[in-house]
Design an enzyme around this catalytic site. Structure first.
Site, PDB file in Angstrom:
ATOM      1  N   GLN A  70      28.027  -9.282 -37.352  1.00 48.71           N
ATOM      2  CA  GLN A  70      26.687  -9.254 -36.754  1.00 48.71           C
ATOM      3  C   GLN A  70      26.763  -8.583 -35.388  1.00 48.71           C
ATOM      4  OE1 GLN A  70      24.906 -13.077 -36.211  1.00 48.71           O
ATOM      5  NE2 GLN A  70      22.957 -12.258 -35.448  1.00 48.71           N
ATOM      6  N   GLY A  86      24.718 -12.868 -28.196  1.00 44.81           N
ATOM      7  CA  GLY A  86      26.015 -12.530 -28.774  1.00 44.81           C
ATOM      8  C   GLY A  86      27.172 -12.638 -27.804  1.00 44.81           C
ATOM      9  N   GLU A  87      27.017 -13.447 -26.736  1.00 46.56           N
ATOM     10  CA  GLU A  87      28.098 -13.558 -25.743  1.00 46.56           C
ATOM     11  C   GLU A  87      29.367 -14.126 -26.360  1.00 46.56           C
ATOM     12  OE1 GLU A  87      29.163 -15.676 -21.458  1.00 46.56           O
ATOM     13  OE2 GLU A  87      27.063 -15.521 -22.090  1.00 46.56           O
ATOM     14  N   ARG A  89      30.465 -13.730 -29.459  1.00 48.67           N
ATOM     15  CA  ARG A  89      31.116 -12.642 -30.188  1.00 48.67           C
ATOM     16  C   ARG A  89      31.800 -11.672 -29.220  1.00 48.67           C
ATOM     17  NH1 ARG A  89      25.938 -10.886 -32.795  1.00 48.67           N
ATOM     18  NH2 ARG A  89      25.121 -12.802 -31.905  1.00 48.67           N
ATOM     19  N   GLU A 120      16.164 -19.050 -23.885  1.00 46.68           N
ATOM     20  CA  GLU A 120      17.567 -19.325 -24.184  1.00 46.68           C
ATOM     21  C   GLU A 120      18.104 -20.430 -23.277  1.00 46.68           C
ATOM     22  OE1 GLU A 120      20.268 -17.414 -26.243  1.00 46.68           O
ATOM     23  OE2 GLU A 120      18.427 -17.710 -27.343  1.00 46.68           O
TER      24      GLU A 120
END
Length: 281
Positions: A70, A86-87, A89, A120
């Site tokens: 992803q 996506g931190e 990842r 968030e």
């Protein structure tokens, strides 16, 4: 994060997660690219600061074998890129020393980025208690709103928001234990009653070592708050009360000590006087 005007009101702003999801999934302004990891920076305003090392290592192992399935979600920031999502990842990719990662670049304005960051910060379900508290504080400080406004927008009580934010007043070493999941929010709230930071940390270490429940911790802390009984003072109070036939209190704190003898009328005073002096008035 800079302050901004919440035109539609704080409630709609925070609750508008559906609109944010739609924004993130729009493809017309997005493009998939391969981006150098050296050109990517994390969003410092993001609430999540602690990443479980074991699960991060598992993800890194998966990326080493299969790559990143992803893509990260990024936005352009000058000649670099900032992470929208996506931190985790990204950190795992750094662990396996990937030079480039697949990413979707979003062409969004600062207000939209602020909206995503705000949601968030307060809506994630995988935040530890300290990250949750930090998220609330960041939103309140950055957007100039009250705990009451934030509570209404999130459908929580003001007491819940306030009590969660109070965890940030714990000793930094206790906060680290909470970030690692070794202490619960309830344990943290109990430890706040211990004002001495070193004692607070010592108690926190004891809880972690012995695995005390919240109920057990409550009992221990409450009993430690009780002053130690001086058996000699207690005996003196008891003996004087027996001899004089009335309640006697001894105040043994401070520079000036006191013995207080209760009496209820003139006749009672005369009786006590005779007991002490040996004759009537």
């Amino acid at each position: 994060m800079r302050k901004m005007t919440l035109g539609r009101g704080i409630n709609n702003f925070i609750k508008d997660s559906n609109a944010v999801e739609k924004l993130l999934k729009e493809e017309d302004s997005s493009k998939l690219e391969s981006v150098k990891t050296a050109d990517i920076s994390v969003n410092e305003a993001q609430a999540r600061k602690h990443f479980d090392e074991e699960s991060l290592q598992e993800l890194a192992n998966s990326i080493r074998e299969f790559g990143i399935i992803q893509p990260l979600l990024l936005r352009k920031k000058g000649d670099k890129y900032m992470i929208i999502a996506g931190e985790r990842r990204f950190r795992a990719a750094q662990m396996v020393e990937l030079e480039e990662v697949p990413a979707v670049i979003k062409d969004i304005d600062d207000e939209s980025a602020d909206k995503i960051s705000l949601i968030e910060n307060v809506q994630r379900r995988d935040l530890n208690p300290i990250e949750e508290a930090t998220g609330y504080k960041n939103v309140i400080d950055s957007y100039g709103i009250t705990q009451e406004q934030l509570a209404q927008a999130l459908g929580k009580s003001r007491q819940y928001i306030g009590n969660t934010m109070r965890l940030l007043k714990l000793d930094h070493r206790v906060i680290e234990l909470m970030q690692k999941g070794l202490l619960s929010p309830s344990h943290g709230k109990l430890l706040l009653s211990i004002k001495d930071k070193n004692k607070q940390y010592s108690e926190a270490k004891r809880i972690v070592k012995l695995g005390n429940t919240v109920k057990e911790t409550t009992y221990i802390i409450n009993n430690r708050k009780k002053p130690e009984v001086d058996i000699y003072i207690e005996r003196a109070k008891r003996d004087l009360s027996d001899i004089l036939g009335t309640k006697v209190m001894i105040k043994n704190t401070g520079k000036k000590k006191n013995i207080v003898i209760e009496y209820y009328n003139d006749e009672d005073l005369s009786r006590i006087y005779e007991k002490i002096v040996g004759s009537d008035f």
